[in-house]
Scaffold this motif. Structure first.
Motif, short mmCIF file in Angstrom:
data_model
loop_
_atom_site.label_atom_id
_atom_site.label_comp_id
_atom_site.label_asym_id
_atom_site.label_seq_id
_atom_site.Cartn_x
_atom_site.Cartn_y
_atom_site.Cartn_z
N GLY A 21 -55.07 84.16 101.81
CA GLY A 21 -55.03 82.70 101.90
C GLY A 21 -55.69 82.20 103.17
O GLY A 21 -56.49 81.25 103.15
N ALA A 22 -55.37 82.84 104.28
CA ALA A 22 -55.97 82.45 105.56
C ALA A 22 -57.49 82.63 105.53
O ALA A 22 -58.25 81.79 106.02
CB ALA A 22 -55.36 83.28 106.70
N PHE A 23 -57.92 83.73 104.91
CA PHE A 23 -59.36 84.01 104.85
C PHE A 23 -60.09 82.93 104.05
O PHE A 23 -61.05 82.33 104.53
CB PHE A 23 -59.60 85.39 104.21
CG PHE A 23 -61.05 85.71 104.04
CD1 PHE A 23 -61.80 86.16 105.11
CD2 PHE A 23 -61.67 85.53 102.81
CE1 PHE A 23 -63.16 86.44 104.97
CE2 PHE A 23 -63.03 85.81 102.66
CZ PHE A 23 -63.76 86.26 103.74
N PHE A 24 -59.60 82.66 102.84
CA PHE A 24 -60.31 81.68 102.00
C PHE A 24 -60.13 80.25 102.51
O PHE A 24 -61.02 79.42 102.34
CB PHE A 24 -59.89 81.82 100.54
CG PHE A 24 -60.58 82.97 99.86
CD1 PHE A 24 -61.92 82.88 99.52
CD2 PHE A 24 -59.91 84.14 99.61
CE1 PHE A 24 -62.58 83.95 98.92
CE2 PHE A 24 -60.56 85.22 99.00
CZ PHE A 24 -61.89 85.12 98.67
N GLY A 25 -59.00 79.97 103.13
CA GLY A 25 -58.82 78.65 103.74
C GLY A 25 -59.86 78.43 104.83
O GLY A 25 -60.51 77.38 104.89
N THR A 26 -60.04 79.42 105.68
CA THR A 26 -61.02 79.32 106.77
C THR A 26 -62.45 79.29 106.23
O THR A 26 -63.30 78.58 106.75
CB THR A 26 -60.87 80.53 107.73
OG1 THR A 26 -59.50 80.68 108.06
CG2 THR A 26 -61.67 80.34 109.00
N LEU A 27 -62.68 80.07 105.17
CA LEU A 27 -64.04 80.16 104.63
C LEU A 27 -64.48 78.87 103.93
O LEU A 27 -65.64 78.47 104.05
CB LEU A 27 -64.11 81.34 103.63
CG LEU A 27 -65.48 81.72 103.08
CD1 LEU A 27 -66.33 82.35 104.18
CD2 LEU A 27 -65.34 82.69 101.93
N VAL A 62 -55.60 74.96 106.54
CA VAL A 62 -54.20 75.41 106.47
C VAL A 62 -53.61 75.07 105.11
O VAL A 62 -52.93 75.88 104.48
CB VAL A 62 -53.37 74.76 107.61
CG1 VAL A 62 -51.89 75.04 107.43
CG2 VAL A 62 -53.84 75.28 108.96
N LYS A 63 -53.92 73.86 104.64
CA LYS A 63 -53.40 73.41 103.34
C LYS A 63 -53.92 74.31 102.21
O LYS A 63 -53.15 74.80 101.38
CB LYS A 63 -53.88 71.98 103.08
CG LYS A 63 -52.78 70.97 102.82
CD LYS A 63 -53.40 69.60 102.83
CE LYS A 63 -52.78 68.66 101.88
NZ LYS A 63 -53.38 67.31 101.98
N ALA A 64 -55.22 74.53 102.19
CA ALA A 64 -55.83 75.34 101.13
C ALA A 64 -55.32 76.78 101.20
O ALA A 64 -55.00 77.38 100.17
CB ALA A 64 -57.35 75.32 101.26
N GLY A 65 -55.22 77.32 102.41
CA GLY A 65 -54.75 78.70 102.58
C GLY A 65 -53.30 78.85 102.14
O GLY A 65 -52.96 79.81 101.45
N ALA A 66 -52.46 77.89 102.53
CA ALA A 66 -51.04 77.95 102.16
C ALA A 66 -50.88 77.83 100.65
O ALA A 66 -50.09 78.56 100.04
CB ALA A 66 -50.27 76.84 102.87
N LEU A 67 -51.65 76.94 100.06
CA LEU A 67 -51.57 76.75 98.61
C LEU A 67 -51.97 78.03 97.88
O LEU A 67 -51.30 78.47 96.94
CB LEU A 67 -52.48 75.59 98.19
CG LEU A 67 -52.43 75.21 96.70
CD1 LEU A 67 -51.05 74.69 96.32
CD2 LEU A 67 -53.49 74.17 96.38
#
Lengths: 146, 59
Positions: free
Chosen positions: B16-22, B31-36
């Protein structure tokens, strides 16, 4: 849009150290975050008794897995050293009995660990993440992504 | 670490952290996208695990 040389160098840096390509192109925060995420994934994988793959002609999919491992750059060498106590990419044939037995024993030791499958998934995922990072750096470099 | 659930959560958080950052530039969006993504991975895994629990697996 960056010059061809800068894009090529950024891609090589991205392969050599996760996040370094982004850092080189000025995306410093992202670069550091990517390094932390990929490194954590890789080290967690090794800690969970995961292993890096060896190319084996009898198992064609092992070539893809080995490619994913190699995508981690020099970190892959660390994985190979920890898994097999040597830098090895090809599964030894039975014609090399000493090495064959040693690699089988080392594989068996890891495979018997309860968390082996998880660990190997983590290690493979770290490599796949780095492939995406190299492609992302390329997109940044040629201006496809702002 | 031997808990399969914690290992799965760790994997989900990292991915999640990887794709949120990417995929996001703003920190809040990342943060929102990664957490989701991480929560979805954990949630879907639990649902699949419960469905598989009902299947006769032999033995």
């Amino acid at each position: 849009m960056e010059s061809r040389g800068r894009v090529a160098l950024a891609c090589v840096l991205a392969w050599a150290l996760p996040g370094a390509g982004h850092f080189y192109l000025g995306k410093r925060t992202k670069g550091i975050l990517f390094l932390a995420i990929v490194l954590t994934t890789f080290l967690a994988g090794l800690g969970l008794q995961g292993r890096v793959y060896l190319a084996n002609a009898e198992q064609p999919l092992s070539y893809l897995a080995t490619f994913a491992n190699v995508a981690l750059g020099p970190l892959d060498l660390v994985g190979r050293q920890i898994t097999y106590a040597r830098i090895l990419y090809r599964f030894p044939s039975e014609m090399e009995p000493g090495l064959y037995q040693e690699i089988q024993d080392r594989n068996r030791e890891r495979i018997l660990a309860e968390t082996h499958e998880y660990g190997t998934t983590f290690v493979l995922t770290a490599g796949l993440m780095n492939i995406l990072l190299i492609l992302d750096v390329f997109d940044f470099g040629i201006g496809r992504k702002s | 670490m031997r808990s399969h659930f914690i290992i799965m959560c760790l994997f989900s958080v990292l991915v999640g952290a990887f794709f949120g950052t990417l995929t996001r530039d703003a920190v809040k969006d990342a943060v929102k996208a990664g957490a989701l993504l991480a929560l979805t991975m954990v949630g879907v895994s639990l649902v699949i695990a419960y469905v598989m629990f009902l299947l006769p697996l032999g033995g």
